[in-house]
Design a protein around this motif. Structure first.
Motif, PDB file in Angstrom:
ATOM      1  N   TRP A  27       0.890  -1.105  -0.117  1.00  0.00           N
ATOM      2  CA  TRP A  27       0.176   0.046   0.037  1.00  0.00           C
ATOM      3  C   TRP A  27       0.878   1.282   0.085  1.00  0.00           C
ATOM      4  O   TRP A  27       0.399   2.130   0.346  1.00  0.00           O
ATOM      5  CB  TRP A  27      -0.793   0.112   1.042  1.00  0.00           C
ATOM      6  N   PRO A 195      -6.687   6.649  -1.690  1.00  0.00           N
ATOM      7  CA  PRO A 195      -6.041   5.267  -0.995  1.00  0.00           C
ATOM      8  C   PRO A 195      -4.593   5.497  -0.750  1.00  0.00           C
ATOM      9  O   PRO A 195      -3.949   6.801  -1.263  1.00  0.00           O
ATOM     10  CB  PRO A 195      -6.250   4.099  -2.213  1.00  0.00           C
ATOM     11  N   LEU A 269     -13.524   2.414   0.256  1.00  0.00           N
ATOM     12  CA  LEU A 269     -12.398   3.158   0.389  1.00  0.00           C
ATOM     13  C   LEU A 269     -12.130   3.734   1.630  1.00  0.00           C
ATOM     14  O   LEU A 269     -10.975   3.423   2.396  1.00  0.00           O
ATOM     15  CB  LEU A 269     -12.209   4.158  -0.571  1.00  0.00           C
ATOM     16  N   ASN A 272     -11.134   0.634   4.233  1.00  0.00           N
ATOM     17  CA  ASN A 272      -9.935   0.000   3.839  1.00  0.00           C
ATOM     18  C   ASN A 272      -8.721   0.804   4.539  1.00  0.00           C
ATOM     19  O   ASN A 272      -7.814   0.322   4.951  1.00  0.00           O
ATOM     20  CB  ASN A 272      -9.678  -0.058   2.356  1.00  0.00           C
ATOM     21  N   THR A 273      -8.721   2.236   4.153  1.00  0.00           N
ATOM     22  CA  THR A 273      -7.866   3.217   4.607  1.00  0.00           C
ATOM     23  C   THR A 273      -7.780   3.161   6.133  1.00  0.00           C
ATOM     24  O   THR A 273      -6.660   2.803   6.859  1.00  0.00           O
ATOM     25  CB  THR A 273      -8.106   4.601   4.146  1.00  0.00           C
ATOM     26  N   ASP A 305      -9.665   3.995  -8.179  1.00  0.00           N
ATOM     27  CA  ASP A 305      -9.184   3.807  -6.633  1.00  0.00           C
ATOM     28  C   ASP A 305      -9.693   2.379  -6.549  1.00  0.00           C
ATOM     29  O   ASP A 305      -9.160   1.532  -5.637  1.00  0.00           O
ATOM     30  CB  ASP A 305      -9.565   4.710  -5.852  1.00  0.00           C
ATOM     31  N   CYS A 306     -10.989   2.032  -6.472  1.00  0.00           N
ATOM     32  CA  CYS A 306     -11.700   0.741  -6.181  1.00  0.00           C
ATOM     33  C   CYS A 306     -11.132  -0.410  -6.936  1.00  0.00           C
ATOM     34  O   CYS A 306     -10.791  -1.387  -6.323  1.00  0.00           O
ATOM     35  CB  CYS A 306     -13.153   0.883  -6.515  1.00  0.00           C
ATOM     36  N   THR A 309      -7.595  -1.028  -5.197  1.00  0.00           N
ATOM     37  CA  THR A 309      -7.743  -1.355  -3.891  1.00  0.00           C
ATOM     38  C   THR A 309      -8.260  -2.996  -3.916  1.00  0.00           C
ATOM     39  O   THR A 309      -7.734  -3.563  -3.214  1.00  0.00           O
ATOM     40  CB  THR A 309      -8.776  -0.727  -2.943  1.00  0.00           C
ATOM     41  N   HIS A 313      -6.282  -6.502  -2.670  1.00  0.00           N
ATOM     42  CA  HIS A 313      -6.793  -7.364  -1.565  1.00  0.00           C
ATOM     43  C   HIS A 313      -6.871  -8.823  -2.376  1.00  0.00           C
ATOM     44  O   HIS A 313      -6.769  -9.768  -1.308  1.00  0.00           O
ATOM     45  CB  HIS A 313      -8.565  -7.098  -1.620  1.00  0.00           C
TER      46      HIS A 313
END
Length: 493
Positions: A27, A195, A269, A272-273, A305-306, A309, A313
């Motif tokens: 990340w 992200p 998002l 996740n962050t 961004d999705c 991310t 994953h």
């Protein structure tokens, strides 16, 4: 002018990034530093043209053309070419309070309006800005700003780019500034909506520490309108600036949109962050795309961004649906002339990573979602779509028309809605009885920013609707000037 023939002698060298195969394993930020000598030659490419469209900051055909902050781009390009880095930093920060943010996440309308880009490739303004501000931090040129106190107290609601910008400038002229943020960390969407690999949160926190050292107060975990009445701020402070953003996400009005596994992209998002920062994703408090077939409905930066991310994953597959047609590879001069923002196909970092893994771009154009189907447990299992074309209706408006026989069923375990935002949440405007415009934004004239309620101002996405980070920063700056004038009778901002 740095070098009269620089634009002919040097080619554009794009920003340097870590390879897709390496960066999807973690990340960490993608961006890498470039050699200072290379950056100097990139600065030499600037033509120092008679009319610097790059710093125009106007709306053409509804899109930004040039820098809304009116950054003095040719000037600091020349200073970088001459090796005068500290002077370049001073020139950059005459107009921009947070170059470390814009150089990472602004789409660079300055480059879209670059005169050289009309014929050749535009100057790498974004890269040069990044190198200037990062050198400034490394050399210790970026310091807290303090001023003689005026005794005036100002509350700012929201710590996103517009709120931070307003706080920065009002503090710089001596006012006592308190920023209220409902989340547990400062930054708004810069913290939780973008992200980490695009904007490392240590960069946000680095700026936060400087602002604290300058005397700005931050009150976290406090939602104005719920934890504390908005009217209480109006009563306690000499002025209030509302910078709470346009946080009302756009939903999808189709059957099955309420199934388990269908989420707003911003929630995906943010979770996740937060989990990444809290526990390096060890607490499990996030929406996990691992081993799932992911469908993202919507394009833009949020959709990208999705994608990125989900790949990190370890998703099984990722598809992205866009209702608009695929942009052309090159600008269409007849309908999209320079210096408008160039509407052309761009492969962003998320798509680049997906192509590297699967061999194909995840984007599917001219797709409309008809319904979402679930299993016996109420969990999403399929997305049903149809292809569309855009045609003119009787009133001359372009509308989507379904293509017969183009129905398709897509396997899906996770559906993310990345279709933008509708406007600000209603809590504060309702309590203070603020006037709203036709799009539900808080009504306040641009370059005035004062609402219909005495002492209350509005700026950023809460006033103008969902927009670019650079517009939010500019609105925060200009709103600070108007508040300073309101309190002091005049302003040096």
């Amino acid at each position: 002018m740095g070098k009269a023939t620089g634009f002919l002698e040097y080619e554009r060298i794009n920003p340097k990034k870590r390879s897709p195969e390496d960066r999807i394993k973690d990340w960490e930020e993608m961006r890498l530093h470039q050699d200072p000598e290379l950056i100097k030659t990139q600065g030499a490419r600037c033509m120092n043209c008679g009319v610097p469209f790059c710093q125009g900051g106007v709306l053409l055909n509804g899109m930004a053309s040039g820098c809304p902050l009116h950054n003095l781009i040719p000037e600091w390009n020349e200073l970088v070419y001459k090796g005068q880095w500290e002077e370049a930093y001073k020139r950059l920060t005459r107009t921009s309070p947070f170059p470390e943010f814009t150089s990472r996440v602004c789409p660079a309308p300055c480059e879209g309006a670059c005169t050289e880009g009309y014929i050749l490739e535009p100057v790498t303004v974004n890269s040069i800005e990044y190198e200037i501000i990062e050198r400034a931090f490394a050399e210790g040129w970026v310091r807290p700003r303090n001023a003689k106190k005026t005794g005036k107290k100002i509350a700012i609601v929201g710590s996103g780019p517009s709120g931070m910008s307003a706080a920065y400038y009002l503090n710089a002229v001596g006012h006592d500034v308190t920023v209220y943020e409902r989340n547990d960390r400062v930054g708004g969407l810069m913290m939780y909506g973008i992200p980490n690999m695009k904007l490392d949160k240590r960069v946000v926190e680095r700026r936060l520490e400087l602002m604290k050292a300058s005397g700005i107060q931050f009150v976290l975990n406090t939602e104005v309108g719920k934890d504390i009445p908005a009217q209480e701020l109006v009563n306690q402070y000499d002025a209030v600036i509302l910078c709470a953003g346009a946080a009302k996400a756009r939903g999808l009005n189709v059957e099955g949109s309420d199934l388990k596994g269908v989420y707003y992209a911003v929630d995906f998002l943010k979770a996740n962050t937060k989990s990444l920062l809290d526990s390096n994703l060890q607490d499990g408090s996030y929406i996990n795309a691992k081993d799932k077939d992911v469908i993202i409905i919507g394009g833009g930066d949020t959709g990208t961004d999705c994608v990125a991310t989900s790949l990190r994953h370890g998703c099984k597959s990722v598809q992205q649906f866009e209702i608009m047609p695929e942009p052309p590879e090159k600008r269409r001069e007849a309908s999209n002339p320079w210096p408008e923002w160039p509407l052309k196909l761009k492969v962003d970092y998320g798509q680049e990573e997906a192509i590297n893994l699967s061999g194909r771009d995840p984007r599917n154009y001219l797709i409309s979602t008809k319904k979402i189907v679930g299993n016996e447990n109420g969990e999403v299992k399929e997305v049903h779509t149809v292809e569309i074309t855009w045609v003119k209706n009787d009133s001359g408006r372009m509308v989507p028309q379904e293509v017969p026989g183009s129905e398709k069923v897509w396997k899906a375990d996770l559906v993310l809605l990345a279709m933008g935002f509708l406007g600000p949440e209603d809590t504060i405007p309702a309590e203070l009885k603020l006037e709203r415009d036709s799009r539900s934004n808080v009504k306040a004239e641009y370059e005035v920013f004062e609402t219909n309620v005495e002492k209350v101002f509005a700026a950023g996405d809460m006033r103008r609707g969902q927009s670019l980070i650079v517009w939010a920063i500019q609105e925060g700056k200009l709103a600070a000037r108007e508040v300073d004038k309101y309190l002091m009778g005049k302003s040096v901002l």
